[in-house]
Design a protein around this motif. Sequence first.
Motif, PDB file in Angstrom:
ATOM      1  N   UNK A 108     -12.362  15.025   6.065  1.00  0.00           N
ATOM      2  CA  UNK A 108     -12.078  14.932   4.909  1.00  0.00           C
ATOM      3  C   UNK A 108     -10.695  15.999   5.014  1.00  0.00           C
ATOM      4  N   UNK A 111     -12.454   4.128  -1.757  1.00  0.00           N
ATOM      5  CA  UNK A 111     -11.125   4.103  -2.461  1.00  0.00           C
ATOM      6  C   UNK A 111      -9.843   4.116  -1.634  1.00  0.00           C
ATOM      7  N   UNK A 112      -9.659   5.042  -0.638  1.00  0.00           N
ATOM      8  CA  UNK A 112      -8.626   4.159  -0.131  1.00  0.00           C
ATOM      9  C   UNK A 112      -9.040   2.652   0.376  1.00  0.00           C
ATOM     10  N   UNK A 166      -8.738  12.629   6.142  1.00  0.00           N
ATOM     11  CA  UNK A 166      -8.684  11.407   4.509  1.00  0.00           C
ATOM     12  C   UNK A 166      -7.787  12.103   3.580  1.00  0.00           C
ATOM     13  N   UNK A 180      -6.266   8.959  -7.404  1.00  0.00           N
ATOM     14  CA  UNK A 180      -6.945   7.496  -6.435  1.00  0.00           C
ATOM     15  C   UNK A 180      -7.207   6.271  -7.093  1.00  0.00           C
ATOM     16  N   UNK A 240     -20.535  16.780   0.795  1.00  0.00           N
ATOM     17  CA  UNK A 240     -19.126  16.847   2.284  1.00  0.00           C
ATOM     18  C   UNK A 240     -19.584  15.309   2.166  1.00  0.00           C
ATOM     19  N   UNK A 241     -20.452  14.943   2.053  1.00  0.00           N
ATOM     20  CA  UNK A 241     -20.676  13.750   2.499  1.00  0.00           C
ATOM     21  C   UNK A 241     -20.076  12.399   1.974  1.00  0.00           C
ATOM     22  N   UNK A 285       0.715  -0.851  -0.005  1.00  0.00           N
ATOM     23  CA  UNK A 285       0.187   0.280  -0.041  1.00  0.00           C
ATOM     24  C   UNK A 285       0.411   1.061  -0.356  1.00  0.00           C
ATOM     25  N   UNK A 339      -5.203   4.702  -9.544  1.00  0.00           N
ATOM     26  CA  UNK A 339      -4.351   4.269  -8.854  1.00  0.00           C
ATOM     27  C   UNK A 339      -5.866   2.508  -8.630  1.00  0.00           C
ATOM     28  N   UNK A 340      -6.402   2.799  -8.008  1.00  0.00           N
ATOM     29  CA  UNK A 340      -7.342   2.283  -7.683  1.00  0.00           C
ATOM     30  C   UNK A 340      -7.819   0.887  -9.475  1.00  0.00           C
ATOM     31  N   UNK A 364     -17.041  12.670  -8.516  1.00  0.00           N
ATOM     32  CA  UNK A 364     -17.429  11.462  -7.703  1.00  0.00           C
ATOM     33  C   UNK A 364     -18.453  11.261  -8.410  1.00  0.00           C
ATOM     34  N   UNK A 417     -18.386  13.034  -0.643  1.00  0.00           N
ATOM     35  CA  UNK A 417     -16.928  12.865  -1.272  1.00  0.00           C
ATOM     36  C   UNK A 417     -16.098  12.541  -0.143  1.00  0.00           C
ATOM     37  N   UNK A 418     -16.473  12.409   1.484  1.00  0.00           N
ATOM     38  CA  UNK A 418     -15.819  12.105   2.091  1.00  0.00           C
ATOM     39  C   UNK A 418     -15.915  10.620   2.138  1.00  0.00           C
ATOM     40  N   UNK A 469     -16.697   8.226  -0.566  1.00  0.00           N
ATOM     41  CA  UNK A 469     -15.668   8.358  -1.929  1.00  0.00           C
ATOM     42  C   UNK A 469     -14.974   7.823  -1.344  1.00  0.00           C
ATOM     43  N   UNK A 470     -13.941   8.969  -1.505  1.00  0.00           N
ATOM     44  CA  UNK A 470     -12.355   8.550  -0.973  1.00  0.00           C
ATOM     45  C   UNK A 470     -12.611   7.657   0.540  1.00  0.00           C
ATOM     46  N   UNK A 471     -12.668   7.585   1.027  1.00  0.00           N
ATOM     47  CA  UNK A 471     -12.769   6.993   1.959  1.00  0.00           C
ATOM     48  C   UNK A 471     -12.677   5.292   1.341  1.00  0.00           C
ATOM     49  N   UNK A 512     -17.804  18.069   8.997  1.00  0.00           N
ATOM     50  CA  UNK A 512     -17.762  17.334   7.758  1.00  0.00           C
ATOM     51  C   UNK A 512     -16.077  17.185   6.517  1.00  0.00           C
ATOM     52  N   UNK A 516      -4.568  -1.126  -9.745  1.00  0.00           N
ATOM     53  CA  UNK A 516      -3.713  -2.138  -8.742  1.00  0.00           C
ATOM     54  C   UNK A 516      -4.470  -3.432  -9.465  1.00  0.00           C
ATOM     55  N   UNK A 526      -8.683  12.539  -5.741  1.00  0.00           N
ATOM     56  CA  UNK A 526      -9.415  11.053  -6.342  1.00  0.00           C
ATOM     57  C   UNK A 526      -9.924  11.376  -7.370  1.00  0.00           C
ATOM     58  N   UNK A 561     -10.457   0.464  -0.949  1.00  0.00           N
ATOM     59  CA  UNK A 561      -9.858   0.105  -2.031  1.00  0.00           C
ATOM     60  C   UNK A 561      -8.970  -0.280  -2.567  1.00  0.00           C
ATOM     61  N   UNK A 562      -7.828   0.845  -2.323  1.00  0.00           N
ATOM     62  CA  UNK A 562      -6.242   0.811  -1.783  1.00  0.00           C
ATOM     63  C   UNK A 562      -5.512  -0.455  -1.082  1.00  0.00           C
ATOM     64  N   UNK A 563      -6.185  -0.664  -0.166  1.00  0.00           N
ATOM     65  CA  UNK A 563      -5.788  -1.102   1.131  1.00  0.00           C
ATOM     66  C   UNK A 563      -6.457  -2.708   0.181  1.00  0.00           C
TER      67      UNK A 563
END
Lengths: 164, 517
Positions: A121, B381-382, A124, A147, B371-372, A52, A150-151, B358, B374-375, B377-379, A117, A154, A144, B384-386
């Motif tokens: 963010x 994605x992360x 994150x 990412x 914002x929710x 990772x 990247x995803x 997004x 987006x958050x 989605x980023x989560x 929020x 991968x 984003x 997923x990377x993991x």
Amino acid sequence: MSPSQQPTSLNNPAYLKNQFAHRFIRALNNLHHTKTPPHHNYKMYNRSTRVKIAANTAMASVVGSRRAWSRAVLWKIRKLRSRKRVNCHHQEKVSLKRRNPKPKTEDFNNPFGDSSQESKLRELVPGGETLDAVCLMGETANYIKCLVAQVEVMKTLVDLYNPT
Amino acid sequence: MAGEDEIEGGNRGEEQIHYNSTNLPSDWPFNNSNDLTNTSSNPMNNTSCSSASMIDSFSHTAPTIWDHHPTNSQNLGAFCDMNLQNNASPSSSSLGFRKGNLLVNPRNLESWGPANLAIKRGGGMFLPPAASALLPHTLSQFPADSGFIERAARLSSFSAGNFEDIINPFGNVPETSLSPYSSRSQVQPQEGFVGNGFKSPSGEGSKDMPLPVDCGTNDGSQPKRGGSGFSGNNLPGESEFSGGGQDETSNEGLGSKKRRRSDQDSEYNQVKRSPQTPNEATKNNNEVQQKGDNNPNSVTNKSSGKHGKQVSQTSDVQKEEYIHVRARRGQATNSHSLAERVRREKISERMKFLQDLVPGCSKVTGKAVMLDEIINYVQSLQRQVEFLSMKLATVNPRMDFNIEGLLAKDILESRLGSSGSLGFSADMAMPYLPNQSQMAIMQGGISGVGSSSDAVRRTLNSHLMAIGGGFKDPSSQVPSSWDDELHNIVQMGLNPSTPISSQNLGSTPPGHLKAEP
């Protein structure tokens, strides 16, 4: 092969993916051949986190130092490495600890009304602690994008080497 | 004309300096306001003197004023000191053609007469001998030079009208004179002569040396306005102004208008400007109310009332335009809230950009929900990377990663994903599902062709992988040049099969499968 010199091409997702794939695969190969930790369980954990990190590093290095998030990632990696060098016999513990975990006080005139929020963010997006709201939005967008690339790469790799 | 202008311009600077250095100390104690008014008005006169176009437009009003205020001779006495101030310094500083200015200045005094009279009375009749001596001088020259007289009269109105601009440090562009602000300031002069005069002392009359230069530019562009401003629109202007003087908001509006008009001006100027406006406005207001009743000018000026109305109308229109640019009605106009608004606009603009990135966020309205999303989605994605890195970590260690395989796979996959009917990569199509499901629909027909070439590709793929692995095994790090070369080959070879993969590796020329090694 110097992505930092072609900022416009970074907007091209195909280019981004290509660069990332190159770097990531090189890093994976390094990873493959350097270490063979004894315990299987531990090894798996270690390996996955290292993969990772390798992926994140590859992406950040493709983006270069233009973006705040990539700068933050690269900085973290450098920090990690230096720490690893200091206590080299320790199994490196990969907790990407925040240098300055306190988000900058942006409570005054908060545009979102809900700062929880925004702070989420901030956590994150790497390096988002020190950004103001406007920059944070831009960084999030770029992050984003990267990412996603990247995803995808991968996933391709996983499908390639783990055909189940 | 042009030469004269140049001379004027050149002289203006020194003249100003003279003013501020000589006149101010001497006259300040006795009447600050007039003094400063004169200092600021005089350069205007000079410049407008140089422009002949003013003469004709003003010819009719000038005599009326002159006639209307024969009493001004008394005033003149009182004003002579003003005159003196005006005249003395130019004459001391500059050339003979300043005489025109000398003439102009008495004229100004004349027209100012009613307004200034009150002040003078308040301030005390002050007749320095020098002033009286000067007065006949100027008067004697009067009949000789009618053009100058007229100019002077026009200038008087003008200077008053332009006081705003004089005060205004950013009167640098000709367009400023056309802007609502200056036109509004021309509305003021009729009653607010003295008020305007007052403004300059309260404002930057003493400290702003460069101002006159700006005024000069304004003057040049304003000739028509000046005439109308002089004659016409007292009443609307008065009402507007007296209303505006009292409350803070209108003052603010004044300041903001200025701000808007001169976008290129520095914040510093704006900041400097805005605190002054209330003072000035209130002062003006007082003066206007004082003068409003007993000002004979208003009567006189009605001779050319239509003109003034026109001007006021146009100025209104322009004002509206400017208001729409930045701050709408009711919005705060101080610099902080302006900056805050700009910032919010920027944020929302980027949020829109993020919305496009997004998936599923485009329907959402409201920043919090967005914002929710987006958050989340980023989560995801992360995560997923993991997950993917975990999966990659379980890859057989003997197997080596190579870019060629990846590239081949990537190309292949994009193609396969698009033509999803090939059983080979049912799961491979999954990651690209959002993008390529549509492609799959589009290219279902091509799948047959794809399958035939697919075998070739698969064999090629494995072949290349083997090569890569074989080469890489001894030396864990394959030279990148080799990588690149191979990668090129692979791309050359494989691209043809992917005319469909428009998204992933964008430009793939179709049609040379046979070029494979």
